[in-house]
Motif scaffolding. Structure first.
Motif, PDB file in Angstrom:
ATOM      1  N   ASP A  29     -38.426 -65.600  -3.908  1.00  0.00           N
ATOM      2  CA  ASP A  29     -37.931 -66.791  -4.594  1.00  0.00           C
ATOM      3  C   ASP A  29     -37.309 -67.750  -3.579  1.00  0.00           C
ATOM      4  O   ASP A  29     -37.142 -68.933  -3.866  1.00  0.00           O
ATOM      5  N   ALA A  30     -36.942 -67.223  -2.423  1.00  0.00           N
ATOM      6  CA  ALA A  30     -36.303 -67.991  -1.367  1.00  0.00           C
ATOM      7  C   ALA A  30     -36.560 -67.280  -0.043  1.00  0.00           C
ATOM      8  O   ALA A  30     -36.805 -66.073  -0.026  1.00  0.00           O
ATOM      9  N   LYS A  37     -44.727 -75.241   3.288  1.00  0.00           N
ATOM     10  CA  LYS A  37     -43.830 -76.050   2.461  1.00  0.00           C
ATOM     11  C   LYS A  37     -44.105 -77.540   2.674  1.00  0.00           C
ATOM     12  O   LYS A  37     -44.116 -78.327   1.709  1.00  0.00           O
ATOM     13  N   HIS A  78     -45.858 -74.256  -1.232  1.00  0.00           N
ATOM     14  CA  HIS A  78     -44.758 -73.559  -1.897  1.00  0.00           C
ATOM     15  C   HIS A  78     -43.574 -74.529  -1.922  1.00  0.00           C
ATOM     16  O   HIS A  78     -43.515 -75.478  -1.142  1.00  0.00           O
ATOM     17  N   LYS A  91     -40.283 -73.169  -2.345  1.00  0.00           N
ATOM     18  CA  LYS A  91     -39.125 -72.280  -2.266  1.00  0.00           C
ATOM     19  C   LYS A  91     -38.142 -72.771  -1.216  1.00  0.00           C
ATOM     20  O   LYS A  91     -38.550 -73.303  -0.180  1.00  0.00           O
ATOM     21  N   HIS A 147     -31.245 -72.289  -6.899  1.00  0.00           N
ATOM     22  CA  HIS A 147     -31.764 -71.520  -8.042  1.00  0.00           C
ATOM     23  C   HIS A 147     -30.904 -71.650  -9.286  1.00  0.00           C
ATOM     24  O   HIS A 147     -31.117 -70.928 -10.250  1.00  0.00           O
TER      25      HIS A 147
END
Length: 179
Positions: free
Chosen positions: A95-96, A117, A122, A124, A176
Motif C-alpha cells: 500500500d506504501a 510512479k 502506481h 502509492k 492513507h
C-alpha cells in the motif's frame, strides 16, 4: 497497511540499525504488515525482528538464488524466479513503499518504483528514509533533475524524504487517511 520496505541485507552500524528498529517498531505497533525482501540477514533481519516483536505481520518476497537466506518464521514467504519478478510482487502487495539505506540493489528498486510512479503505473506513497543523511546526495540530484526539467511531475509528488521513522510513518498514515 502493507508497507513495502526496500533495504540492505548487509550488517550495518547503529547509524542505520537504530532508525530501522524505530521504524520497524512503528510498523508492528501500528498493526501494519512489513512486505520486504525476505532475507534473515543484515538490515532486512533488523526490520523483520522489530516488526515481529511489536506484533506486526511479515510477508517476505525472496528470490530463488537467495532462498537459503529467507526468514523461516515469516507469516508468508514467496520465492520468485528473478529480481524483476520480486520487485513486481513486492509493489503489488504494497500500500506504501519505504526505501531505506542500501547498495545498488536498493538503488535499483528505488529508481524503478519512482519511474513507475512518474508514469502513473502506481500511485502509492513513496518515502526515502534518509537515516544519517544517507540519501542527501540523491536528494540533491533529484532536485537538480527537477530544476533542469528532467522530471515531468514535481519531486514532491514522487517521493517524500523523511529524516526518521516517525516522520515516515506520519506521512504514510496521512496518505492513507489513518488518524
Amino acid at each position: 497497511m502493507n508497507i513495502c520496505v526496500f533495504c540492505s541485507a548487509a550488517d550495518l552500524d547503529d547509524r542505520y540499525t537504530t532508525p530501522a528498529r524505530e521504524f520497524a517498531r512503528l510498523i508492528g505497533a501500528g498493526g501494519h504488515t512489513l512486505v520486504w525482501g525476505g532475507s534473515n540477514v543484515g538490515l532486512m533481519k533488523v526490520m523483520a525482528d522489530g516488526v515481529q516483536e511489536a506484533g506486526g505481520r511479515l510477508v517476505g518476497v525472496s528470490v530463488e538464488f537467495l532462498a537459503a537466506k529467507a526468514r523461516p518464521d515469516a507469516d508468508e514467504m514467496l520465492i520468485t524466479k528473478d529480481l524483476a519478478e520480486r520487485k513486481a510482487e513486492m509493489l503489488a502487495r504494497a500500500d506504501a513503499i519505504v526505501i531505506m539505506v542500501g547498495g545498488t540493489g536498493t538503488l535499483d528498486e528505488a529508481t524503478e518504483i519512482l519511474e513507475l510512479k512518474k508514469h502513473n503505473l502506481h500511485t502509492k506513497p513513496v518515502v526515502l528514509l534518509n537515516a544519517a543523511g544517507f540519501y542527501d546526495g540523491l536528494k540533491q540530484q533529484f532536485q537538480r533533475m527537477e530544476a533542469e526539467g528532467f522530471l515531468p511531475v514535481p519531486l514532491t509528488e514522487l517521493v517524500f524524504f523523511a529524516e526518521d521513522g516517525v516522520g515516515a510513518m506520519a506521512y504514510l498514515e496521512e496518505a492513507h487517511g489513518v488518524v
